[in-house]
Design an enzyme around this catalytic site. Structure first.
Site, PDB file in Angstrom:
ATOM      1  N   GLU A 130       0.833  -1.195   0.000  1.00 56.67           N
ATOM      2  CA  GLU A 130       0.000   0.000   0.000  1.00 56.67           C
ATOM      3  C   GLU A 130       0.869   1.248   0.000  1.00 56.67           C
ATOM      4  O   GLU A 130       1.867   1.325   0.719  1.00 56.67           O
ATOM      5  CB  GLU A 130      -0.877  -0.028   1.256  1.00 56.67           C
ATOM      6  CG  GLU A 130      -1.670   1.229   1.516  1.00 56.67           C
ATOM      7  CD  GLU A 130      -2.300   1.243   2.900  1.00 56.67           C
ATOM      8  OE1 GLU A 130      -3.180   2.096   3.129  1.00 56.67           O
ATOM      9  OE2 GLU A 130      -1.910   0.413   3.746  1.00 56.67           O
ATOM     10  N   PHE A 131       0.468   2.232  -0.787  1.00 54.31           N
ATOM     11  CA  PHE A 131       1.127   3.527  -0.733  1.00 54.31           C
ATOM     12  C   PHE A 131       0.378   4.401   0.262  1.00 54.31           C
ATOM     13  O   PHE A 131      -0.839   4.584   0.154  1.00 54.31           O
ATOM     14  CB  PHE A 131       1.144   4.207  -2.101  1.00 54.31           C
ATOM     15  CG  PHE A 131       1.790   5.564  -2.074  1.00 54.31           C
ATOM     16  CD1 PHE A 131       3.164   5.686  -2.180  1.00 54.31           C
ATOM     17  CD2 PHE A 131       1.012   6.714  -1.905  1.00 54.31           C
ATOM     18  CE1 PHE A 131       3.773   6.939  -2.134  1.00 54.31           C
ATOM     19  CE2 PHE A 131       1.614   7.964  -1.865  1.00 54.31           C
ATOM     20  CZ  PHE A 131       2.994   8.075  -1.977  1.00 54.31           C
ATOM     21  N   ILE A 132       1.093   4.931   1.246  1.00 55.98           N
ATOM     22  CA  ILE A 132       0.505   5.841   2.226  1.00 55.98           C
ATOM     23  C   ILE A 132       1.047   7.236   1.971  1.00 55.98           C
ATOM     24  O   ILE A 132       2.259   7.447   1.939  1.00 55.98           O
ATOM     25  CB  ILE A 132       0.837   5.391   3.662  1.00 55.98           C
ATOM     26  CG1 ILE A 132       0.217   4.016   3.950  1.00 55.98           C
ATOM     27  CG2 ILE A 132       0.327   6.422   4.675  1.00 55.98           C
ATOM     28  CD1 ILE A 132       0.544   3.461   5.331  1.00 55.98           C
ATOM     29  N   ASP A 235      12.930  -2.206  14.529  1.00 58.81           N
ATOM     30  CA  ASP A 235      13.911  -1.256  13.982  1.00 58.81           C
ATOM     31  C   ASP A 235      13.299   0.139  13.993  1.00 58.81           C
ATOM     32  O   ASP A 235      13.239   0.827  12.976  1.00 58.81           O
ATOM     33  CB  ASP A 235      14.299  -1.668  12.566  1.00 58.81           C
ATOM     34  CG  ASP A 235      15.517  -0.900  12.034  1.00 58.81           C
ATOM     35  OD1 ASP A 235      16.229  -0.276  12.842  1.00 58.81           O
ATOM     36  OD2 ASP A 235      15.740  -0.926  10.808  1.00 58.81           O
TER      37      ASP A 235
END
Length: 331
Positions: A130-132, A235
């Site tokens: 998904e692109f946020i 991380d």
């Protein structure tokens, strides 16, 4: 020890909500060109089939990473975020995708939904997710602390400490063999693994010998606490923290495993966590006795990893932590 072997293409469409299906365009103007490109580009092929797009409008590079190449694919079915690596096989991205999927399922803090992982025909691998669209800031510190604690509280494992696969911390293999003993797991698969790398890469027997003395004597730091396996991002530094357009916190690029929740703060030296972050976090996950004495122990893993990845500039910080603990523990 090596990373988990590639076991085939991973698709998360069955476990995660799929992209909205948009009406197919009636025009076939671009179809021959698309079909020709699809045959040798697995990213394009997935987007134009399972991704429900009929047209890729533009592909834009996204900076910020030092290990992988990142791009935004804008299509008539929305945008996708794609990372590629020309030299590392799919196992690295498989580990990332499984971690994102595990965090997503806690329904606590926003993470990009993973869609597909696979090999590139010319070597290397890719991940589609998904692109946020990020906001202008890293979001509210209090919200970040609360939602991260909710993830730790919700994400539990009955298998103990570890993860379903080995993954990577940066580009360093991270061994996640299951263990019922946190002190043994952290000593062997986190500190011990990095100490051995320091010997293999730099011949640094001094840091290895002193580090192993710490591993063998660190038990008292965990007296009088109960440690439950919590799902960790693994991380969490400033570069992996953002917010969406609504201001809700987003975390990305994980190195997930189930471990002591305090280990999540091991990168706090470059994460910028403030007082409101910790206050909100501890309202959900209460602070345990001896927390302050263990903070540097969890930072040590990441200082050692930076030493092994980026060189001697990080050695003094790791060595200082080891020496301080050896004095404290009289080891």
């Amino acid at each position: 020890m090596t990373m988990v072997a590639h076991v085939g293409l991973i698709s998360f469409s069955s476990s995660l909500p799929s992209l909205p299906r948009l009406p197919r365009l009636s025009s076939t103007k671009h179809r021959p060109l698309i079909m020709a490109a699809m045959s040798d580009d697995p990213v394009r092929k997935w987007i134009l089939t399972e991704g429900n797009a009929t047209e890729i409008i533009r592909i834009s590079p996204i900076g910020g990473g030092c290990i992988n190449r990142a791009s935004r694919y804008d299509t008539d079915a929305g945008s996708f975020f794609v990372k590629t690596n020309r030299s590392i096989g799919p196992s690295m991205f498989e580990g990332e995708a499984l971690g994102l999927d595990a965090m997503f399922k806690t329904r606590s803090i926003r993470v990009p939904k993973p869609f597909k992982v696979g090999p590139l025909p010319t070597g290397g691998s890719y991940i589609i997710m998904e692109f946020i669209d990020f906001g202008l800031s890293r979001g509210n510190q209090s919200d970040l602390g609360r939602k991260l604690a909710e993830m730790h509280k919700t994400g539990k494992s009955e298998k103990g400490f570890g993860f379903e696969v080995n993954n990577t911390i940066g580009s360093t293999p991270q061994i996640n063999t299951w263990s019922s003993d946190w002190i043994q797991f952290y000593g062997e698969h986190r500190l011990g693994y990095q100490l051995q790398l320091a010997v293999d890469r730099y011949g640094d027997s001094t840091i290895y010998d002193k580090g192993q003395r710490l591993v063998k004597s660190m038990g008292p730091l965990f007296d009088n606490i109960v440690i439950e396996p919590c799902l960790l991002h693994g991380d969490l530094w400033s570069g992996n923290i953002s917010s969406d357009k609504k201001g809700e916190p987003v975390i990305l690029d994980p190195a997930c495993y189930y471990g002591h929740n305090e280990a999540e703060f091991g990168m706090s030296w470059c994460a910028g966590f403030g007082g409101s972050f910790y206050s909100s976090y501890f309202e959900v996950m209460p602070k345990q006795p001896g927390f302050e004495k263990r903070k540097d122990l969890y930072m040590l893993y990441h200082y050692l990893n930076h030493y092994n990845l980026f060189g001697s500039g990080y050695r003094s910080s790791a060595m200082s932590i080891i020496d301080d603990y050896l004095r404290m523990l009289k080891a």
